[in-house]
Design a protein around this motif. Structure first.
Motif, mmCIF file in Angstrom:
data_model
loop_
_atom_site.group_PDB
_atom_site.id
_atom_site.type_symbol
_atom_site.label_atom_id
_atom_site.label_comp_id
_atom_site.label_asym_id
_atom_site.label_seq_id
_atom_site.Cartn_x
_atom_site.Cartn_y
_atom_site.Cartn_z
ATOM 1 N N GLY A 2 3.923 -5.419 -6.688
ATOM 2 C CA GLY A 2 2.503 -5.449 -7.030
ATOM 3 C C GLY A 2 2.148 -6.762 -7.711
ATOM 4 O O GLY A 2 1.130 -7.389 -7.388
ATOM 5 N N GLU A 38 -2.445 -0.464 -13.926
ATOM 6 C CA GLU A 38 -1.763 0.558 -13.138
ATOM 7 C C GLU A 38 -0.294 0.167 -12.919
ATOM 8 O O GLU A 38 0.601 0.997 -13.056
ATOM 9 C CB GLU A 38 -2.459 0.773 -11.788
ATOM 10 C CG GLU A 38 -1.737 1.831 -10.952
ATOM 11 C CD GLU A 38 -2.572 2.397 -9.822
ATOM 12 O OE1 GLU A 38 -3.463 1.702 -9.322
ATOM 13 O OE2 GLU A 38 -2.300 3.556 -9.433
ATOM 14 N N LEU A 39 -0.070 -1.120 -12.618
ATOM 15 C CA LEU A 39 1.322 -1.558 -12.429
ATOM 16 C C LEU A 39 2.126 -1.308 -13.699
ATOM 17 O O LEU A 39 3.273 -0.871 -13.651
ATOM 18 C CB LEU A 39 1.372 -3.046 -12.059
ATOM 19 C CG LEU A 39 0.671 -3.461 -10.756
ATOM 20 C CD1 LEU A 39 0.968 -4.930 -10.444
ATOM 21 C CD2 LEU A 39 1.099 -2.575 -9.586
ATOM 22 N N LEU A 47 2.420 1.632 -3.437
ATOM 23 C CA LEU A 47 1.404 2.064 -4.386
ATOM 24 C C LEU A 47 1.129 3.569 -4.230
ATOM 25 O O LEU A 47 1.079 4.311 -5.214
ATOM 26 C CB LEU A 47 0.128 1.251 -4.118
ATOM 27 C CG LEU A 47 -1.055 1.447 -5.051
ATOM 28 C CD1 LEU A 47 -0.712 0.970 -6.457
ATOM 29 C CD2 LEU A 47 -2.274 0.679 -4.523
ATOM 30 N N ALA A 84 6.893 -0.848 -6.978
ATOM 31 C CA ALA A 84 5.439 -0.944 -6.994
ATOM 32 C C ALA A 84 5.009 -1.952 -8.060
ATOM 33 O O ALA A 84 4.092 -2.769 -7.852
ATOM 34 C CB ALA A 84 4.818 0.420 -7.255
ATOM 35 N N ARG A 91 1.977 6.365 -6.917
ATOM 36 C CA ARG A 91 0.887 7.208 -7.450
ATOM 37 C C ARG A 91 1.217 8.682 -7.276
ATOM 38 O O ARG A 91 0.923 9.500 -8.142
ATOM 39 C CB ARG A 91 -0.424 6.883 -6.714
ATOM 40 C CG ARG A 91 -1.069 5.602 -7.198
ATOM 41 C CD ARG A 91 -2.242 5.213 -6.300
ATOM 42 N NE ARG A 91 -2.954 4.072 -6.855
ATOM 43 C CZ ARG A 91 -3.885 3.383 -6.183
ATOM 44 N NH1 ARG A 91 -4.201 3.718 -4.930
ATOM 45 N NH2 ARG A 91 -4.481 2.361 -6.747
ATOM 46 N N GLU A 103 0.834 -1.204 0.000
ATOM 47 C CA GLU A 103 0.000 0.000 0.000
ATOM 48 C C GLU A 103 0.879 1.269 0.000
ATOM 49 O O GLU A 103 0.584 2.243 -0.688
ATOM 50 C CB GLU A 103 -0.950 0.012 1.205
ATOM 51 C CG GLU A 103 -1.961 1.143 1.140
ATOM 52 C CD GLU A 103 -3.026 1.042 2.228
ATOM 53 O OE1 GLU A 103 -3.135 -0.036 2.865
ATOM 54 O OE2 GLU A 103 -3.743 2.038 2.440
ATOM 55 N N ALA A 123 -5.829 -1.194 -7.063
ATOM 56 C CA ALA A 123 -4.720 -1.429 -7.991
ATOM 57 C C ALA A 123 -5.164 -2.370 -9.100
ATOM 58 O O ALA A 123 -6.118 -3.125 -8.943
ATOM 59 C CB ALA A 123 -3.539 -2.017 -7.235
ATOM 60 N N SER A 124 -4.471 -2.302 -10.202
ATOM 61 C CA SER A 124 -4.772 -3.187 -11.334
ATOM 62 C C SER A 124 -3.477 -3.452 -12.073
ATOM 63 O O SER A 124 -2.486 -2.734 -11.888
ATOM 64 C CB SER A 124 -5.765 -2.506 -12.282
ATOM 65 O OG SER A 124 -5.136 -1.365 -12.854
#
Lengths: 733, 733
Positions: free
Chosen positions: A480, A500-501, A423, A476, A427, A420, A496-497
């Motif tokens: 991830g 996104e990674l 991430l 990440a 971000r 987290e 998250a997806s």
């Protein structure tokens, strides 16, 4: 293991009382006790509790939007060591001469000898023995032994608390940003008292915190005021319980033996896993042990507290936690006591909501920006060019998370805390940065930032920041993917997806790194080399540190570094730079670095060792490892330089031993032994193993003390490490 | 000349009392009187004396070396317009309704009509006439005329001073940097009183200043408290003397007629030399006259005082003087009343010692750096990124000196004031800047500076700053040669030499100017174009001005301008840029400019006019000229935007008329008439001549009102101007 390593008065170059208070101070992560002279008090005496702070309003000459509104200051609590000693004519022994101090680093015991005198110049001797409990971290014990000197009558002692008023008004200017401020909203009161004990409470009006301290005579036999016959060579001992409101009542009073045992067993375990020693140089060996001893003493172990820049040894920097923790101190814990490293990272996790709010305040709608300086996680820095602008902090935390995970594969941590944070920091950087064109390439950049070097502010594409952000994106992405596999539900819960990674990976690959073509080195930032070099030749020695003597604008317009910046990135990411460039870079930046920050020399030492430049490595190490024992920065009285304590471990393990973990996750060492030493030895915990590594001239001996077989790379050759001791011969070291 | 031009209540869009107080305020350079409602007071009522300030300590969250230690704040003095009116039953007329206000710009008279009422809702009428003396600048007069309304009995008036306490503590935070702070170290006391007069003294504890104000009845016939019979439609008048300690005793009390005459004759002379009028647009014509009226009212005329950012119309910006004076206000005076321009520059000269000290504090061992914001010349800015870093101020002052000399050839000024300032500012820039290599050329650069645009801070090679510094070097060189010839002794006394002058010339020739190849325009600074453009589309209207809603770091990392920056340099140095590049530059920078500064629109108007883009020129002008009448910036109640008042004159004369002085020293105009106007006309004083220039569609008429024949360039053609009126026909305007 460490045996009979003691720090004595003669090992400390400055006998200024404030300096000695800090150097010989005790701490157990929960609270710290400065080694104040028990008879004659000093300005910075007292007790500091980790996380116990008060708010005060920050006043700005000119404020602007989203400046932090309130400051946090660690609260100085009453001195537990104070004792008043009277003669039989109501005269007081108010003068004291310190004869010796001796801090036993093997079991955490402090022994002091004083000669006391009254106004009639009559003397007695007082020996003091003290220890802090490292297991039941609310306890501290102190024992006073008296002997007749020229005075032979009875003495009367008083161990009651002295509750002084705070000394000045809040909001006073601090001209030296490394000091602290006084508070006036602290209430001190006696809440319970009887013959054998006294409890006081200290409470804060604004932060609404409360601490109780109970003083009691050991074994129910020493009242707080007592008459003693010197002919008996009497001893009296007192315990102290330091805790939150109501908490102190929950503890059965400990005797001194228990406190000392708990201390000794803790240190035994700590050295067991984290020993590091130098053979053939007692002075540096002592200093190195001292540093690790104090680093452990300062460190919060509960996930709610952290490590202040001065630990619990002094109120400097107001008790705030900085990036120092992740970059200079967590490495030691990751590789010797990963549970503590985890707690320190959980502390950051617990501040995530503050960090999310702060990101919004900076105009970044996603992610989190951790506080540059804070006790509880709320940003309190009143000078943003050298704080909020140091966005690299997010990347520093990510770096520590990455290393912790690599060294432990702690899935609980990754699931519940680590990812987290990765991430949210990734971000933040994604929205904070911007796509730009450079020579027809699309690159990702970061503008108006300040790197580690605080003598250069608000620049574009600070190399260090960009490198840390890149690593943040990569972590990440990689971790991830791990979490997506291991805990798909938790992964999705964070919003998250895989897309996104992949956005992180894409950015990481296109981050821009400034490079200086003329010198063929990484450039500190986009415009660093267009500035003139600071006029070092015209700068008198007494004008350092520059920050106390020159206006920031004066400093900022020159090429001058307060500390390692670009080269710190080189140390952290050895795979990004070849030997030749590293040498050029080290040489260039070294010339313009003042080391005005205590976070600098350890890095230069480690890098020099990696390059095999043993003369420089040794010289920087020699300064860095003894920094507080020699009062090198001139302000040890405000507290020890915690980051540098950790830095000296980095110098040995990541510098002289050249330890790193490869991108494939393998442990690697490239030993370099200074000619001044017979050898050096250290222990490492890595993915469940305990290793003992011993380096002497021409030979590296590695022992798997505990755990399953593993591979290790020594001087670029891979070895299988099993229970038997592995001897590796090498040349040219 | 200006006749019967009056500002009425209906011409002002906001009837908020604070706004009206500022808009209808009086001033004579020495002191100002806000047009406070005489019955119902407001928060910002009062009298401001130019240069009368108090110190207070500046508190910093984190201080650093050479931060200014104390602030200066203009002191709000008691309201001179206050009157208390009682009915015959001891009831007070505490309510007032403003019926009309009328400020006569031709002779400086303010007429107001009020309907007063008491708690029984009985009404009377009160007409107020007031004027400030523009010759004997210590006098102000006010006359109250009463008429019965529903109340017909006798009234009792009281004109004694009301000495209120200061409202808050010093050192309070100001979240809006454009406001002022309260002071608590001000003493107000009555020092003399009799039937016909009362003298009060206001003194400051820290700055040790003292002002006395005497109130007296005109013609020795109006006591300060008096009974009046409404059936007589009575009038009472009072004069005020405002001066330094003991000074008021030196003045013979004036009657109201004298005050009004002195005002009228001053305005007659002022319009005589400085008339500027627009035909065919009464609204803008009124606004333009109003602006020039207020600009004159605000301006210190004694060489010891200057023009505050809000003039004497309100306490905003604490009464400080900024670069606004030299760049926005002095031009008007240079070309209409050069004696005033000289006094304003002499004020700067009188602050040279402060400026030398400040340069040393910034690490520059030669020369002088003038204060970014100050009343007496001592730097007081508490936020250096948008103050001290704006080194261009030195160049701005030099620019004004150059223009003043060019327009007057005032050798006394050059000898005694001007050249020393040019020399000291050039010396500052020489040591502050640095030689660097750019593409194998040796260039001279300036690092870590802030240009006019305060939404971009601490950058390298701000184009505007570099251009101003270049001009500064050129002026020091050229006027140095003049002085060396005229006054070799004075020249040498300053330590100047021909070698030093040549060093300036050499640097001027090699100053680096950043250029953006992609857009083919001058670049605001070295890294401006690598930043992302501010997300204007996502910024709601109520988030402007950005500085009140976004953290500085948020603003600084984007391309966004608070105000004209690079394009201001284009306006000031028309010979450095061709029409095509100017168009590109205007278009680029306009898109990213918020005009959050009141110093912006006038520049964009003038540049648009020069380019013949009359639509934009007219639109910006229309906003700029009415800024305070429409409360465009939303804070006119804190005081008028003085720089913008001067800016609107710049828009007309340097914009629409395209007036400039060529490098050869010749006056040149290139008229552009907005289609909305029938024509416009203005007067210019230039090297002893007084010119009247009238521009209508297709024709420019120039009259040499006074002085010797001269050449003038109109639309790039040179004309000889003699006593006869010169008509020049042109096409396409």
């Amino acid at each position: 293991m460490t045996k009979d390593i003691k720090l004595r008065l003669k090992d400390v170059s400055s006998s200024n009382p404030g300096n000695l208070e800090a150097v010989f101070s005790f701490g157990n992560g929960h609270f710290g006790v400065r080694a104040t002279n028990p008879i004659e008090s000093n300005a910075v005496e007292g007790t500091l509790v980790n996380g116990f702070f008060e708010y005060s309003l920050i006043t700005y000459g000119e404020a602007a939007a989203y400046y932090p509104k309130r400051n946090e200051t660690i609260v100085s609590l009453p001195n537990l060591r104070k004792i008043r000693v009277f003669d039989d004519g109501h005269g007081e022994f108010t003068h004291s001469k310190l004869v010796d101090m001796q801090l036993d680093l093997s079991n955490g015991k402090l022994v002091e000898e004083y000669e006391l005198s009254n106004d009639k110049k009559q003397t007695i001797k007082m020996n003091v023995t003290s220890a802090i409990d490292q297991r039941e971290v609310h306890f501290y014990g102190i024992e006073y032994a008296f002997e007749a000197g020229t005075y032979k009558g009875d003495i009367y002692i008083d161990k009651s608390f002295v509750l002084e008023e705070a000394k000045a008004e809040a909001g006073d200017d601090i001209d030296d940003p490394r000091k602290t401020r006084e508070l006036k909203s602290i209430k001190r009161e006696v809440v319970a008292t009887d013959d054998l004990s006294q409890t006081i409470a200290i409470s804060t009006a604004e932060s609404q915190q409360r601490i109780e301290i109970t003083a009691y005579g050991f074994n129910n036999e020493s009242p707080l005021t007592k008459k003693l016959a010197l002919v008996d060579e009497p001893k009296v001992g007192y315990g102290f319980i330091v805790g939150e409101k109501n908490e102190t009542g929950d503890f059965a009073k400990e005797d001194f033996a228990t406190i000392k045992e708990n201390s000794a067993s803790f240190w035994h375990d700590t050295w067991q896993n984290g020993e590091v020693s130098i053979a053939g140089n007692d002075e540096l060996n002592l200093a190195l042990h001292y540093n690790i001893f104090q680093l452990n003493q300062a460190t919060g172990r509960d996930g709610k507290t952290n490590i202040a820049a001065k630990g619990l040894t002094g109120p400097g920097y107001e008790g705030h936690t900085f990036w120092d923790t992740e970059m200079y101190m967590i490495p030691y814990f990751i590789y010797t006591n990963p549970e503590i490293a985890k707690k320190l990272l959980v502390y950051r996790y617990n501040t995530l909501d503050f960090a999310r709010t702060r990101a919004r305040e900076l105009g970044v709608n996603q992610g989190a920006l951790f506080a540059w300086r804070s006790i509880n996680g709320e940003e309190t820095s009143a000078y943003y060019p050298a704080s909020t602008a140091a966005y690299h902090l997010d990347g520093d935390i990510a770096y520590a998370i990455g290393n912790y995970y690599q060294a432990t594969h702690d899935m609980d941590f990754l699931k519940n805390y680590g990812f987290e944070m990765l991430l949210e920091t990734a971000r933040f950087f994604r929205e904070f940065g911007t796509w730009a064109k450079r020579e027809n390439k699309t690159v990702f950049e970061f503008h108006t930032v300040t790197g580690p070097d605080e003598y250069t502010a608000m620049v574009d594409n600070n190399y260090f920041t960009n490198r840390m952000a890149q690593n943040n994106f990569n972590l990440a992405y990689k971790l991830g993917l791990v979490l997506m596999e291991e805990d798909p539900e938790g992964f999705s819960k964070l919003g998250a997806s895989v897309e996104e990674l992949e956005s992180f990976k894409d950015i990481a690959e296109r981050i821009y790194f400034p490079f200086n073509d003329e010198y063929q080195i990484n450039a500190q930032d986009d415009t660093f080399f267009s500035k003139a070099i600071w006029p070092f030749d015209e700068t008198p020695k007494d004008k350092y540190p520059l920050l106390l003597h020159y206006h920031p604008l004066n400093i900022y317009r020159y090429q001058v570094n307060k500390q390692a910046d670009t080269v710190l990135a080189d140390l952290l990411f050895p795979e990004t730079i070849d030997d030749d460039q590293l040498r050029r870079e080290f040489d260039y930046y070294e010339k313009i670095t003042t080391h005005d920050s205590s976070l600098s020399r350890s890095i230069f030492s480690a890098l020099a060792a990696r390059m095999g430049d043993m003369k420089k490595a040794y010289s920087y190490f020699s300064d860095t490892v003894r920094m507080d024992l020699t009062d090198l920065q001139g302000n040890t009285e405000d507290g020890l330089h915690l980051a540098n304590l950790g830095g000296s471990w980095l110098s040995v393990v990541q510098g002289f031993a050249g330890m790193q973990v490869t991108s494939a996750g393998e442990l690697k060492i490239i030993p370099h032994l200074p000619i001044e030493w017979d050898g050096f030895e250290f222990r490492i915990v890595f993915n469940g193993r305990l290793l003992n590594i011993n380096i002497v001239d021409g030979k590296t001996t590695i022992k798997l003390v505990d755990g399953q077989p593993m591979n290790i790379i020594v001087n670029n050759k891979s070895y299988k490490l099993e229970k038997a001791t592995l001897d590796i011969l090498s040349k040219g070291e």
